[in-house]
Design a protein around this motif. Structure first.
Motif, mmCIF file in Angstrom:
data_model
loop_
_atom_site.group_PDB
_atom_site.id
_atom_site.type_symbol
_atom_site.label_atom_id
_atom_site.label_comp_id
_atom_site.label_asym_id
_atom_site.label_seq_id
_atom_site.Cartn_x
_atom_site.Cartn_y
_atom_site.Cartn_z
ATOM 1 N N CYS A 8 0.848 -1.199 0.000
ATOM 2 C CA CYS A 8 0.000 0.000 0.000
ATOM 3 C C CYS A 8 0.886 1.252 0.000
ATOM 4 C CB CYS A 8 -0.918 0.008 1.214
ATOM 5 S SG CYS A 8 -1.931 1.495 1.352
ATOM 6 N N LYS A 10 0.103 4.155 0.959
ATOM 7 C CA LYS A 10 -0.130 5.003 2.144
ATOM 8 C C LYS A 10 0.514 4.412 3.405
ATOM 9 C CE LYS A 10 -2.952 8.025 4.463
ATOM 10 N NZ LYS A 10 -3.297 9.370 4.213
ATOM 11 N N CYS A 11 0.248 3.138 3.683
ATOM 12 C CA CYS A 11 0.702 2.561 4.965
ATOM 13 C C CYS A 11 1.931 1.667 4.839
ATOM 14 C CB CYS A 11 -0.436 1.781 5.627
ATOM 15 S SG CYS A 11 -0.879 0.252 4.764
ATOM 16 N N ASN A 12 2.351 1.390 3.604
ATOM 17 C CA ASN A 12 3.511 0.540 3.338
ATOM 18 C C ASN A 12 3.358 -0.894 3.840
ATOM 19 O OD1 ASN A 12 5.091 2.435 1.939
ATOM 20 N ND2 ASN A 12 5.646 3.405 3.881
ATOM 21 N N GLU A 13 2.122 -1.352 4.010
ATOM 22 C CA GLU A 13 1.880 -2.738 4.418
ATOM 23 C C GLU A 13 1.395 -3.544 3.226
ATOM 24 O OE1 GLU A 13 -0.410 -3.181 7.964
ATOM 25 O OE2 GLU A 13 0.753 -1.654 9.041
ATOM 26 N N TRP A 27 -2.970 0.555 -3.446
ATOM 27 C CA TRP A 27 -3.541 1.093 -2.200
ATOM 28 C C TRP A 27 -4.521 0.086 -1.596
ATOM 29 C CZ3 TRP A 27 -2.485 6.595 -2.024
ATOM 30 C CH2 TRP A 27 -2.070 7.153 -3.234
ATOM 31 N N HIS A 31 -7.348 3.391 2.151
ATOM 32 C CA HIS A 31 -6.226 4.338 2.138
ATOM 33 C C HIS A 31 -6.152 5.175 0.858
ATOM 34 C CE1 HIS A 31 -3.985 1.722 5.281
ATOM 35 N NE2 HIS A 31 -4.881 2.532 5.837
#
Length: 179
Positions: A8, A10-13, A27, A31
């Protein structure tokens, strides 16, 4: 060899279930949000500012110009003229014809645009003889402007081409007719 997991933006997960791919990034759906108000973008179309998604409401209020003609936001093609921004359909001749001026030449008078025909009809100097608008070079004489072809002897209608002539009843008279 296994496929790389999607991360993602946005959250880097790692994204496990649903995925949104936009702007060359991936994404989580929750997010994919407007860069200004942080609300999720759920419409199929969205705007982009500085490489990030922007919802329609934020784009209108934060980034779009306002039309000088109708005072509404400009979301599509614009016209820049006379130091202002216009919708194409709002950039109109201020004269009686009201035709669209986008993509054509225009004349400005008192901060308002005019097509050539209406500008000449409304504002051009008038000939001392025929009273039609003067749009080219004019002869200035007898407190008036004249088309070259209209500056003629009052009696014989011969064009007056010299700087010396006689005046009778505020009209030009050639030397031959004045004798």
């Amino acid at each position: 060899m296994s496929e790389q997991p999607s991360i993602c933006h946005k959250c880097n997960e790692v994204i496990q279930l649903r995925i949104i791919t936009a702007l060359g990034k991936t994404w989580h759906p929750e997010h994919f949000v407007c860069k200004d108000c942080q609300c999720p973008i759920t419409e199929a179309t969205f705007n982009i500012k500085e490489g990030e998604p922007v919802c329609a409401d934020c784009f209108v209020s934060n980034y779009s110009g306002v039309c000088h003609g109708c005072q509404r936001p400009i979301l599509e093609r614009t016209i820049k003229a006379m130091g202002e921004t216009w919708h194409e359909e709002c950039f109109l001749c201020s004269g009686p014809c009201k035709q669209q001026l986008a993509g054509s030449s225009f004349y400005e008078h008192d901060g308002r645009p005019y097509c050539r025909t209406d500008f000449e009809h409304l504002f051009a100097a008038r000939c001392g003889k025929c009273k039609a608008p003067i749009t080219e070079n004019a002869i200035v004489a007898l407190d008036a402007k004249w088309h070259r072809e209209c500056f003629t002897c009052k009696k014989c209608q011969t064009p007056i081409t010299t700087s010396s002539f006689v005046v009778e009843d505020n009209q030009p008279l050639c030397k031959a007719c004045s004798d």
